[in-house]
Design a protein around this motif. Sequence first.
Motif, mmCIF file in Angstrom:
data_model
loop_
_atom_site.group_PDB
_atom_site.id
_atom_site.type_symbol
_atom_site.label_atom_id
_atom_site.label_comp_id
_atom_site.label_asym_id
_atom_site.label_seq_id
_atom_site.Cartn_x
_atom_site.Cartn_y
_atom_site.Cartn_z
ATOM 1 N N SER A 80 0.841 -1.202 0.000
ATOM 2 C CA SER A 80 0.000 0.000 0.000
ATOM 3 C C SER A 80 0.877 1.254 0.000
ATOM 4 O O SER A 80 0.521 2.259 -0.611
ATOM 5 C CB SER A 80 -0.959 0.007 1.188
ATOM 6 O OG SER A 80 -0.277 0.221 2.399
ATOM 7 N N LEU A 81 2.031 1.189 0.660
ATOM 8 C CA LEU A 81 2.972 2.312 0.606
ATOM 9 C C LEU A 81 3.545 2.463 -0.803
ATOM 10 O O LEU A 81 3.769 3.582 -1.272
ATOM 11 C CB LEU A 81 4.103 2.110 1.619
ATOM 12 C CG LEU A 81 3.701 2.175 3.096
ATOM 13 C CD1 LEU A 81 4.845 1.705 3.977
ATOM 14 C CD2 LEU A 81 3.240 3.565 3.478
ATOM 15 N N SER A 82 3.770 1.339 -1.482
ATOM 16 C CA SER A 82 4.283 1.383 -2.860
ATOM 17 C C SER A 82 3.291 2.049 -3.804
ATOM 18 O O SER A 82 3.686 2.715 -4.755
ATOM 19 C CB SER A 82 4.556 -0.027 -3.380
ATOM 20 O OG SER A 82 5.552 -0.651 -2.642
ATOM 21 N N TYR A 83 2.013 1.864 -3.562
ATOM 22 C CA TYR A 83 0.977 2.390 -4.445
ATOM 23 C C TYR A 83 0.577 3.826 -4.096
ATOM 24 O O TYR A 83 -0.230 4.434 -4.801
ATOM 25 C CB TYR A 83 -0.287 1.529 -4.372
ATOM 26 C CG TYR A 83 -0.087 0.060 -4.610
ATOM 27 C CD1 TYR A 83 0.877 -0.416 -5.486
ATOM 28 C CD2 TYR A 83 -0.878 -0.876 -3.955
ATOM 29 C CE1 TYR A 83 1.052 -1.773 -5.697
ATOM 30 C CE2 TYR A 83 -0.722 -2.235 -4.170
ATOM 31 C CZ TYR A 83 0.251 -2.677 -5.036
ATOM 32 O OH TYR A 83 0.415 -4.024 -5.238
ATOM 33 N N ALA A 84 1.109 4.385 -3.022
ATOM 34 C CA ALA A 84 0.633 5.661 -2.480
ATOM 35 C C ALA A 84 0.712 6.828 -3.457
ATOM 36 O O ALA A 84 -0.101 7.750 -3.389
ATOM 37 C CB ALA A 84 1.395 5.999 -1.205
ATOM 38 N N HIS A 92 11.759 4.829 -0.575
ATOM 39 C CA HIS A 92 11.045 5.924 0.087
ATOM 40 C C HIS A 92 9.896 5.442 0.972
ATOM 41 O O HIS A 92 9.227 6.263 1.583
ATOM 42 C CB HIS A 92 10.492 6.895 -0.959
ATOM 43 C CG HIS A 92 11.543 7.531 -1.791
ATOM 44 N ND1 HIS A 92 12.340 8.561 -1.327
ATOM 45 C CD2 HIS A 92 11.960 7.270 -3.046
ATOM 46 C CE1 HIS A 92 13.185 8.909 -2.267
ATOM 47 N NE2 HIS A 92 12.986 8.137 -3.323
ATOM 48 N N LYS A 93 9.673 4.144 1.027
ATOM 49 C CA LYS A 93 8.527 3.631 1.777
ATOM 50 C C LYS A 93 8.627 3.907 3.276
ATOM 51 O O LYS A 93 7.637 4.262 3.904
ATOM 52 C CB LYS A 93 8.333 2.144 1.503
ATOM 53 C CG LYS A 93 7.834 1.862 0.089
ATOM 54 C CD LYS A 93 7.524 0.414 -0.138
ATOM 55 C CE LYS A 93 8.674 -0.422 -0.563
ATOM 56 N NZ LYS A 93 9.343 -0.114 -1.802
ATOM 57 N N MET A 94 9.809 3.793 3.850
ATOM 58 C CA MET A 94 9.967 4.031 5.284
ATOM 59 C C MET A 94 9.687 5.494 5.626
ATOM 60 O O MET A 94 9.040 5.788 6.625
ATOM 61 C CB MET A 94 11.366 3.627 5.755
ATOM 62 C CG MET A 94 11.569 3.849 7.255
ATOM 63 S SD MET A 94 10.337 3.025 8.290
ATOM 64 C CE MET A 94 11.015 1.407 8.394
ATOM 65 N N LYS A 95 10.147 6.401 4.791
ATOM 66 C CA LYS A 95 9.886 7.827 5.036
ATOM 67 C C LYS A 95 8.386 8.098 5.017
ATOM 68 O O LYS A 95 7.864 8.809 5.880
ATOM 69 C CB LYS A 95 10.601 8.688 3.998
ATOM 70 C CG LYS A 95 10.432 10.168 4.241
ATOM 71 C CD LYS A 95 11.215 10.996 3.254
ATOM 72 C CE LYS A 95 11.020 12.472 3.540
ATOM 73 N NZ LYS A 95 11.748 13.312 2.597
ATOM 74 N N LEU A 96 7.683 7.517 4.045
ATOM 75 C CA LEU A 96 6.233 7.699 3.975
ATOM 76 C C LEU A 96 5.539 7.069 5.173
ATOM 77 O O LEU A 96 4.611 7.641 5.744
ATOM 78 C CB LEU A 96 5.672 7.115 2.674
ATOM 79 C CG LEU A 96 4.173 7.284 2.464
ATOM 80 C CD1 LEU A 96 3.779 8.760 2.457
ATOM 81 C CD2 LEU A 96 3.743 6.617 1.179
#
Length: 168
Positions: A82-86, A114-118
């Motif tokens: 879901s973070l990848s699709y954000a 960038h997923k951890m930052k999000l």
Amino acid sequence: TTSLITQLASSLVSIFFIGPVAIGVMTMFSPFVRGEKPLQAGGLFYTLKAPYYKKSVGVYLLMYIFTFLWTLLLIVPGIIKSLSYALAPYILAENPEMTANQAIEKSMKMMKGHKMKLFLIYLGYLGFSLLSIVGLCIPLLWIMPYYFTVFAKFYEEVKSEYNATATE
């Protein structure tokens, strides 16, 4: 069964109305963050018109389906995907000629690293969201514009980094 029906109705409202309106909001905040133009409420509902409506519904529908399928494996892969699709709604808002699937694929490429930052940004807003519930949702009048600005800024940063590495 009542909770299942409520959850289904909530998902449908989210896909068919909230999603397209959210993309309209994104089209307002991205140029604002870039300093191109001030916020204008006129763009809020532009995605409810054809042909943008079908694409905006498509991107949210695919995001829900893909996230659900990944969540069937385990919760953590569902969260990661879901973070990848954000960024897909932002990509679609900026490139209405793209298909929903193309926007999702580009989002997955852009979100590498960038997923951890999000995720940390989401965690930061969890407290604000809980606080707004205690305040009868009144604080949302201030939190939501800030929230959309932060996410538009995040998108612009990731996009510029992605474009810089793609041209090298």
